[in-house]
Write a protein that holds these residues in place. Structure first.
Motif, PDB file in Angstrom:
ATOM      1  N   GLY A 507       0.804  -1.204   0.000  1.00  0.00           N
ATOM      2  CA  GLY A 507       0.000   0.000   0.000  1.00  0.00           C
ATOM      3  C   GLY A 507       0.841   1.260   0.000  1.00  0.00           C
ATOM      4  N   SER A 508       0.223   2.379   0.367  1.00  0.00           N
ATOM      5  CA  SER A 508       0.923   3.666   0.409  1.00  0.00           C
ATOM      6  C   SER A 508       2.053   3.624   1.423  1.00  0.00           C
ATOM      7  CB  SER A 508      -0.074   4.769   0.786  1.00  0.00           C
ATOM      8  OG  SER A 508       0.567   6.015   0.859  1.00  0.00           O
ATOM      9  N   SER A 509       3.134   4.383   1.123  1.00  0.00           N
ATOM     10  CA  SER A 509       4.341   4.420   1.968  1.00  0.00           C
ATOM     11  C   SER A 509       4.913   3.022   2.186  1.00  0.00           C
ATOM     12  CB  SER A 509       4.030   5.072   3.322  1.00  0.00           C
ATOM     13  OG  SER A 509       3.591   6.392   3.154  1.00  0.00           O
ATOM     14  N   ASN A 510       4.644   2.122   1.225  1.00  0.00           N
ATOM     15  CA  ASN A 510       5.150   0.751   1.274  1.00  0.00           C
ATOM     16  C   ASN A 510       4.693  -0.003   2.518  1.00  0.00           C
ATOM     17  OD1 ASN A 510       6.500   0.782  -1.196  1.00  0.00           O
ATOM     18  ND2 ASN A 510       8.331   1.675  -0.296  1.00  0.00           N
ATOM     19  N   THR A 511       3.515   0.366   3.042  1.00  0.00           N
ATOM     20  CA  THR A 511       2.927  -0.449   4.095  1.00  0.00           C
ATOM     21  C   THR A 511       2.384  -1.732   3.473  1.00  0.00           C
ATOM     22  OG1 THR A 511       0.805   0.705   3.894  1.00  0.00           O
ATOM     23  CG2 THR A 511       2.361   1.513   5.557  1.00  0.00           C
ATOM     24  N   ILE A 512       2.127  -2.730   4.306  1.00  0.00           N
ATOM     25  CA  ILE A 512       1.746  -4.067   3.841  1.00  0.00           C
ATOM     26  C   ILE A 512       0.283  -4.308   4.190  1.00  0.00           C
ATOM     27  CG2 ILE A 512       2.226  -6.519   4.086  1.00  0.00           C
ATOM     28  CD1 ILE A 512       5.104  -5.504   5.072  1.00  0.00           C
ATOM     29  N   LEU A 513      -0.504  -4.699   3.190  1.00  0.00           N
ATOM     30  CA  LEU A 513      -1.932  -4.963   3.376  1.00  0.00           C
ATOM     31  C   LEU A 513      -2.165  -6.462   3.244  1.00  0.00           C
ATOM     32  CD1 LEU A 513      -3.395  -2.048   1.215  1.00  0.00           C
ATOM     33  CD2 LEU A 513      -2.638  -2.005   3.597  1.00  0.00           C
ATOM     34  N   VAL A 514      -2.730  -7.079   4.276  1.00  0.00           N
ATOM     35  CA  VAL A 514      -2.875  -8.536   4.339  1.00  0.00           C
ATOM     36  C   VAL A 514      -4.340  -8.910   4.483  1.00  0.00           C
ATOM     37  CG1 VAL A 514      -2.237 -10.631   5.581  1.00  0.00           C
ATOM     38  CG2 VAL A 514      -0.609  -8.754   5.408  1.00  0.00           C
ATOM     39  N   CYS A 515      -4.779  -9.904   3.712  1.00  0.00           N
ATOM     40  CA  CYS A 515      -6.124 -10.463   3.883  1.00  0.00           C
ATOM     41  C   CYS A 515      -6.112 -11.407   5.082  1.00  0.00           C
ATOM     42  CB  CYS A 515      -6.544 -11.245   2.644  1.00  0.00           C
ATOM     43  SG  CYS A 515      -6.784 -10.259   1.168  1.00  0.00           S
TER      44      CYS A 515
END
Length: 573
Positions: A507-515
């Protein structure tokens, strides 16, 4: 952007006057003579002087307003007159008619630009906050550099100090051991001298007996004596020799070679290597969070998701089963491509999630995942197929197979590493993530992955290009692993908010989005493993997720039988 038409003789096209946006926010109409691409703002000469006042703005490049050219639509080369609040996009008249006719809130740019009257004051407040933070960062870096210099100077001092302590230890050891050895030597020499003297006496006795035997046999008395007298003489000598033999034999059996040695135990034994091969210590290089950083608002902010569109994935007449999207990806222009694993189909959706194209993939191998390679090109992985298909998806949504890359391993998730390489997740392989070149060459990362393989549907991954990190989910260990390729280290993320993690995206700012499959939510994680937010979504068992190139939109699908959906969200912070 504020623009006014000057003169009634103008047909459509460019406008003559561009107004200063900061002045407009203060109910003043001043002609803009400068434009800052970084700030994305037109300014008059007075307002543009802020770029020469603050140091952190000095690297912004100002251009003449009439040279900016940002008031035109890139697609239709018309003046941008409208703003779509639903999709947060600038529109020309053609865009508004063709692409946003179903949107609910399209307003004129002039009206949007004039809404806020305190932008300038807010900007000053924000700039002051940024300046304070920047000063604190500079002070912290200066302090860190000074501390680093001190640490570097301390290392040879510490080594010399340890060397002196070790040498003193060995000096003390030498005195102690030599003292004990000399005492042992003295005691042993006394015993050996006594034994030597005793055996030298035995040698003298032996020599004497040998001479006596010769004398007796040549003696006239012995020769002229009776047999009884001769027997008595021989018998006495025999008894004496037997005693002598017994004594010498006992000394022989008790004979020992005396030696003395000193050996270091295993804790002090060093291998026969040079110091370049063996360092009896550990050099530690690390970065730790500065105290200043803990007082500054984190760059990674919690995301806010706004639902835009949701469609139910129903079985169509020609489908062999209920659609299951195991791979979805945004194209650079905002369209969405999806891989239907059950029906072996690649589908294309427009920005409204309306299906606008489809392509029947190979019927022999179920497709697994998809990644955008370029504006009109995607790559699709296949289970059991040992191949990577490259397909063209043009602007008219026509799809065709360009080429197939042959591989030796089954692959699931896929990301683009660079223009010439892909990063792919393996299926039931000892190395969970590998690299494939555009020509089909396969190689491994320099990462010490655990000795574990992941069967199909037990793990997914994503790759963060800017920081060279691999993010791997372990569904049934309820764990997210963040591997740093450069340092060969990893961060292990386990949290009650993460249950059966599967699909993952950047995601934005290289954050990690996990299901989070077990909690029906999307969990946002920083690269350091901090849980930033958790967002409940209206679907059961979310499994596949992707984010648009500009990090403004998110799409997600699930795997719940009979309730499968495709949803799109707007991302804000």
């Amino acid at each position: 952007m504020a623009e006014n038409n000057a003169g009634n003789g103008e047909v459509s096209g460019r406008v003559k006057e561009i107004l200063c946006q900061p002045c407009l926010n203060n109910d003043k109409q001043t002609t803009a003579l400068k434009f800052c691409p970084t700030c994305n703002e037109f300014q008059c000469l007075d307002c543009s002087k802020v770029h020469y006042t603050y140091a952190f703005l000095k690297n912004h490049t100002l251009v003449n307003a009439n040279e900016a050219g940002l008031d035109q639509c890139d697609q239709h080369q018309k003046v941008l007159e409208f703003f779509c609040e639903d999709e947060n996009q600038l529109c020309c008249s053609t865009c508004a008619i063709l692409n946003h006719r179903k949107c609910h809130s399209i307003v004129e740019i002039l009206k949007v630009a004039g809404r806020s009257t305190n932008t300038s004051s807010n900007l000053k407040v924000k700039l002051e906050e940024v300046r304070k933070k920047a000063n604190r960062i500079v002070d912290s870096i200066v302090s860190s550099k000074e501390k680093l210099d001190e640490d570097v100077k301390e290392i040879p001092i510490k080594i010399r100090r340890m060397r002196d302590e070790v040498m003193k230890m060995f000096d003390d050891l030498e005195v102690s051991v030599v003292k004990k050895v000399q005492s042992y030597q003295k005691e042993t020499l006394e015993k050996l001298t006594i034994k030597q003297c005793q055996n030298e006496k035995y040698l003298a006795d032996i020599t004497a007996y040998l001479e006596t035997i010769d004398d007796v046999r040549s003696d006239d008395v012995y020769q002229n004596g009776s047999l009884a007298q001769q027997f008595i003489v021989e018998q006495k000598m025999k008894n004496d020799v037997d005693v002598l033999h017994t004594n010498v034999d006992a000394e022989c059996h008790d004979l020992k070679t005396v030696t003395v040695s000193f050996d270091f135990d295993e804790t002090l034994k060093l291998p026969p290597l040079s110091v370049t091969d063996y360092i009896p210590g550990q050099l530690t290089l690390k970065f730790c969070l500065s105290e200043v950083a803990s007082t500054i608002v984190p760059v990674n902010k919690a995301m806010i998701l706004t639902p835009l569109k949701s469609i139910d994935l129903k079985q169509k007449e020609d489908d062999v089963g209920e659609p299951l999207y195991t791979g979805i990806e945004f194209l650079p222009d905002g369209r969405l491509v999806a891989v239907d694993n059950k029906n072996k189909t690649l589908l294309v959706y427009n920005e409204k999630l309306e299906e606008v194209g489809s392509y029947q993939l190979s019927l022999n191998y179920p497709p697994q995942s998809v990644v955008a390679v370029s504006d009109e090109e995607v790559a699709v992985t296949s289970a059991n197929g040992f191949k990577l298909d490259i397909l063209n998806v043009n602007k008219s949504n026509d799809i065709k197979l360009d080429r197939t890359i042959t591989v030796t391993t089954e692959y699931g998730s896929i990301c683009q590493k660079d223009d010439q390489h892909f990063v792919v997740a393996t299926i039931d392989h000892s190395t969970p993530v590998r690299i494939i070149s555009s020509t089909g060459e396969e190689k491994d990362f320099n990462i010490n992955f655990p000795n574990k393989s992941y069967p199909l549907n037990t793990s997914a991954f994503t790759y963060i290009r800017s920081s060279d990190k691999v993010v791997l989910t372990d569904r049934y260990e309820h764990t997210v692993y963040i591997y740093d390729v450069k340092t060969n280290t990893r961060v292990v993320v386990k949290d009650d908010q993460i249950k059966e993690p599967f699909g993952v995206a950047v995601g934005s700012s290289n954050t990690i989005l996990v299901c989070s499959n077990g909690t029906n939510s999307i969990v946002q994680i920083s690269q350091t493993g901090q849980i930033l937010s958790s967002y409940k979504i209206d679907m059961d068992y979310p499994r596949t997720i992707c984010v648009s190139r500009d990090k403004s939109f998110l799409a997600i699908t699930n795997s719940c039988n009979g309730k499968r959906k495709l949803q799109k969200f707007k991302i804000s912070y």
